[in-house]
Write a protein that holds these residues in place. Structure first.
Motif, PDB file in Angstrom:
ATOM      1  N   THR A  39      62.795 -80.440  10.305  1.00 28.28           N
ATOM      2  CA  THR A  39      61.765 -79.330  10.017  1.00 28.28           C
ATOM      3  C   THR A  39      60.436 -79.095   9.043  1.00 28.28           C
ATOM      4  OG1 THR A  39      63.301 -77.484  10.202  1.00 28.28           O
ATOM      5  CG2 THR A  39      62.869 -78.406  12.452  1.00 28.28           C
ATOM      6  N   GLY A  40      61.018 -78.819   8.148  1.00 31.55           N
ATOM      7  CA  GLY A  40      59.870 -78.548   6.936  1.00 31.55           C
ATOM      8  C   GLY A  40      59.451 -80.090   6.167  1.00 31.55           C
ATOM      9  N   ILE A  41      58.557 -80.307   6.241  1.00 31.53           N
ATOM     10  CA  ILE A  41      58.220 -81.754   5.163  1.00 31.53           C
ATOM     11  C   ILE A  41      58.488 -81.615   3.870  1.00 31.53           C
ATOM     12  CG2 ILE A  41      55.136 -80.970   4.724  1.00 31.53           C
ATOM     13  CD1 ILE A  41      55.525 -84.090   6.297  1.00 31.53           C
ATOM     14  N   ASP A  42      58.768 -80.769   3.605  1.00 30.74           N
ATOM     15  CA  ASP A  42      58.827 -80.383   1.624  1.00 30.74           C
ATOM     16  C   ASP A  42      60.228 -81.333   1.771  1.00 30.74           C
ATOM     17  OD1 ASP A  42      59.907 -78.040   3.273  1.00 30.74           O
ATOM     18  OD2 ASP A  42      59.205 -77.012   1.580  1.00 30.74           O
ATOM     19  N   HIS A  43      61.300 -81.051   2.462  1.00 27.43           N
ATOM     20  CA  HIS A  43      62.138 -81.038   2.491  1.00 27.43           C
ATOM     21  C   HIS A  43      62.700 -82.275   2.678  1.00 27.43           C
ATOM     22  CE1 HIS A  43      63.757 -77.102   1.568  1.00 27.43           C
ATOM     23  NE2 HIS A  43      63.749 -76.457   2.419  1.00 27.43           N
ATOM     24  N   LEU A  44      62.025 -82.866   3.665  1.00 26.25           N
ATOM     25  CA  LEU A  44      62.592 -84.515   4.504  1.00 26.25           C
ATOM     26  C   LEU A  44      61.358 -85.205   3.513  1.00 26.25           C
ATOM     27  CD1 LEU A  44      62.967 -85.860   7.024  1.00 26.25           C
ATOM     28  CD2 LEU A  44      60.602 -85.150   7.948  1.00 26.25           C
ATOM     29  N   LEU A  45      60.117 -85.026   3.187  1.00 22.72           N
ATOM     30  CA  LEU A  45      59.525 -85.785   1.491  1.00 22.72           C
ATOM     31  C   LEU A  45      60.678 -85.884  -0.093  1.00 22.72           C
ATOM     32  CD1 LEU A  45      56.056 -84.627   1.425  1.00 22.72           C
ATOM     33  CD2 LEU A  45      57.284 -87.268   2.437  1.00 22.72           C
ATOM     34  N   VAL A  46      61.175 -85.317   0.096  1.00 18.48           N
ATOM     35  CA  VAL A  46      62.387 -84.982  -1.029  1.00 18.48           C
ATOM     36  C   VAL A  46      62.960 -85.767  -1.135  1.00 18.48           C
ATOM     37  CG1 VAL A  46      63.219 -83.915  -2.474  1.00 18.48           C
ATOM     38  CG2 VAL A  46      61.030 -82.755  -2.021  1.00 18.48           C
ATOM     39  N   LEU A  47      64.021 -85.135   0.335  1.00 18.07           N
ATOM     40  CA  LEU A  47      64.793 -86.523   0.675  1.00 18.07           C
ATOM     41  C   LEU A  47      64.771 -88.082   0.624  1.00 18.07           C
ATOM     42  CD1 LEU A  47      66.520 -83.817   2.882  1.00 18.07           C
ATOM     43  CD2 LEU A  47      67.331 -84.132   0.745  1.00 18.07           C
TER      44      LEU A  47
END
Length: 188
Positions: A39-47
């Motif tokens: 749900t969070g693009i920041d976490h998704l992109l980093v992972l």
């Protein structure tokens, strides 16, 4: 074609049909934890970037890079649980997008490996933020365990994309990370 099939499979896993069963077999904490990293693009992109970088390194890095990142995420969550105050969490999360976006573009394996170890400390901030967002009506252990499982799946998916795409996709993904990071830094 493989990317399309992978996307379809992922969407099926998080589809509303999971909620259609009324027998109470799926714990709210489990579902919340599984969906949170999506749900969070920041976490998704980093992972995804962690997996992408690991795939470019190849060999042992394919598993060790995600393992290092997830272990540091767990330590960040423990800081939150034990009420250790970490300042500027959101700013460091935004900076992590920039750092990992740049790392995706580095082609020299040895330099990328050293830089990965250097910027992995950002995982502590991600874990801290994840722990801060555990719903009060959830089992913290179930929530965080499922969150870590989904984080691993996202890292491995990023690795698959890193292996199956070329330079152009590398640059587009890097641009997505960099622009998101700069946007979040401006908003913090």
């Amino acid at each position: 074609m493989r990317i399309k099939n992978g996307l379809i499979a992922t969407l099926c896993l998080v589809s509303p049909s999971l909620y259609a069963h009324t027998g109470g077999h799926i714990d709210h904490s489990l579902i919340s934890g599984l969906l949170h990293p999506l749900t969070g693009i920041d976490h998704l992109l980093v992972l995804m970037a962690v997996g992408w970088i690991a795939a470019k390194q190849g060999g042992k890095a394919v598993l060790t890079f995600p393992a290092i990142f997830l272990a540091l995420m767990a330590s960040g969550a423990l800081f939150n649980v034990y009420a250790v105050q970490i300042p500027f969490v959101e700013a460091f999360i935004a900076l992590s997008l920039v750092a990992f976006g740049l790392l995706v573009t580095i082609n020299q394996k040895q330099r990328a490996k050293i830089l990965f170890l250097g910027v992995s400390f950002f995982a502590v901030f991600h874990g801290y933020a994840h722990a801060a967002e555990i719903p009060t009506d959830s089992s913290a252990l179930m929530y965080f365990s499922s969150l870590m499982l989904m984080s691993l799946v996202i890292c491995l998916s990023g690795g698959l994309l890193g292996l199956s795409t070329g330079k152009r996709m590398n640059h587009l993904f890097s641009l997505a990370c960099l622009s998101s990071g700069l946007y979040y830094l401006a908003a913090v």
